[in-house]
Write an enzyme that holds these catalytic residues in place. Sequence first.
Site, short mmCIF file in Angstrom:
data_model
loop_
_atom_site.label_atom_id
_atom_site.label_comp_id
_atom_site.label_asym_id
_atom_site.label_seq_id
_atom_site.Cartn_x
_atom_site.Cartn_y
_atom_site.Cartn_z
N ARG A 145 28.78 37.71 46.59
CA ARG A 145 28.75 37.72 45.14
C ARG A 145 28.51 36.30 44.63
NH1 ARG A 145 33.73 41.21 42.78
NH2 ARG A 145 33.36 39.67 41.15
N ARG B 248 42.61 47.98 31.89
CA ARG B 248 42.47 46.53 32.05
C ARG B 248 43.29 45.76 31.02
NH1 ARG B 248 38.70 43.96 35.08
NH2 ARG B 248 37.52 45.89 35.31
N ARG C 80 34.01 34.45 51.10
CA ARG C 80 34.03 35.90 51.27
C ARG C 80 32.61 36.46 51.25
NH1 ARG C 80 37.33 39.47 46.96
NH2 ARG C 80 35.72 38.64 45.58
N LYS D 117 42.96 44.85 46.55
CA LYS D 117 43.01 46.20 45.95
C LYS D 117 41.89 47.08 46.48
CE LYS D 117 42.61 44.74 41.70
NZ LYS D 117 42.43 43.31 42.02
N ARG E 185 38.37 33.50 36.51
CA ARG E 185 38.72 34.93 36.61
C ARG E 185 40.24 35.12 36.63
NH1 ARG E 185 35.81 37.08 41.73
NH2 ARG E 185 36.56 39.12 40.99
#
Length: 215
Positions: free
Chosen positions: A161, A88, A127, A13, A172
Site C-alpha cells: 500500500r 467508524r 508490510r 483486525k 492514520r
Amino acid sequence: MRLILLGPPAAGKGTQAHRLVEKYRIPQLSTGDMLRAAVAEQTPVGLQAKAAMDSGKLVSDEIVNAIVAERISQPDCSRGFIFDGYPRTLNQAEAADRMMASLRQPLDHVIEIRVDDDVLVHRVSGRFTCANCGAVYHDLDRKPKMEGVCDVCGSTEFKRRPDDNAETMVTRLKAYYKETSPLVGFYYCKGLLRAVDGMQPVEQVAAEIDKILAS
C-alpha cells in the site's frame, strides 16, 4: 454471532477477521465492499450513494447505515457476520445500535485488539501482502518461507500500500484516536467490550478471541 473487531490500523483486525470467516463460516462485511455492491446493483440506497459520490460529496452516515441494513438482511448473514471498518464514529455506532435493534440482530461481541503505537508504526513500515489471497508479510518480521512465493496460496505476486510508511501511519493513528477510539468507551458502557493483547503472536491472539466468543 455478530461481531465488531476494534483497534487501530495494523492491529491485526484483518488477519483475525479472515480466520474467523473461515472458522465460523460467516461473512466479513466491509463498508467499502458493501457500498460498491449497492452502487453496482443499483439498489435505491445504492443510487443515493452514487449521486453523492458523483457530486464529489462524502456518503452520509444515513446512507452508510441504510446500506449496512440492506446487507445484514441478506440470507448469508442469518448466522452472523463480522463488521470491517464499521461503525467508524460514535454517530454511526448509535445509529447502528438502533438499526440492528429494529432488525432484531443485536451485537454479540465487540473485541478490541490493543497494540502499542510504536509497534504499529514498525508493522506498517515494511508490510506487504499477497496480491492473490491477501496474506500479510513483513520485510523483517514475517518473510515468506520461500522468497517471492506466498506461503498460503503459492502466488508470486505481492503488493504494498502506498500509505504503508511511518509518516502516514502517524496521521492514520491520530485520525483513529480522534474518530474511532471513543467507540471503546461506548461499547464498554454497554457491557459488550472485551480486550485482547495484540502484541502477542497471531496464534495467541486468535486463541484469546476464540475463548471470548465461546464464553
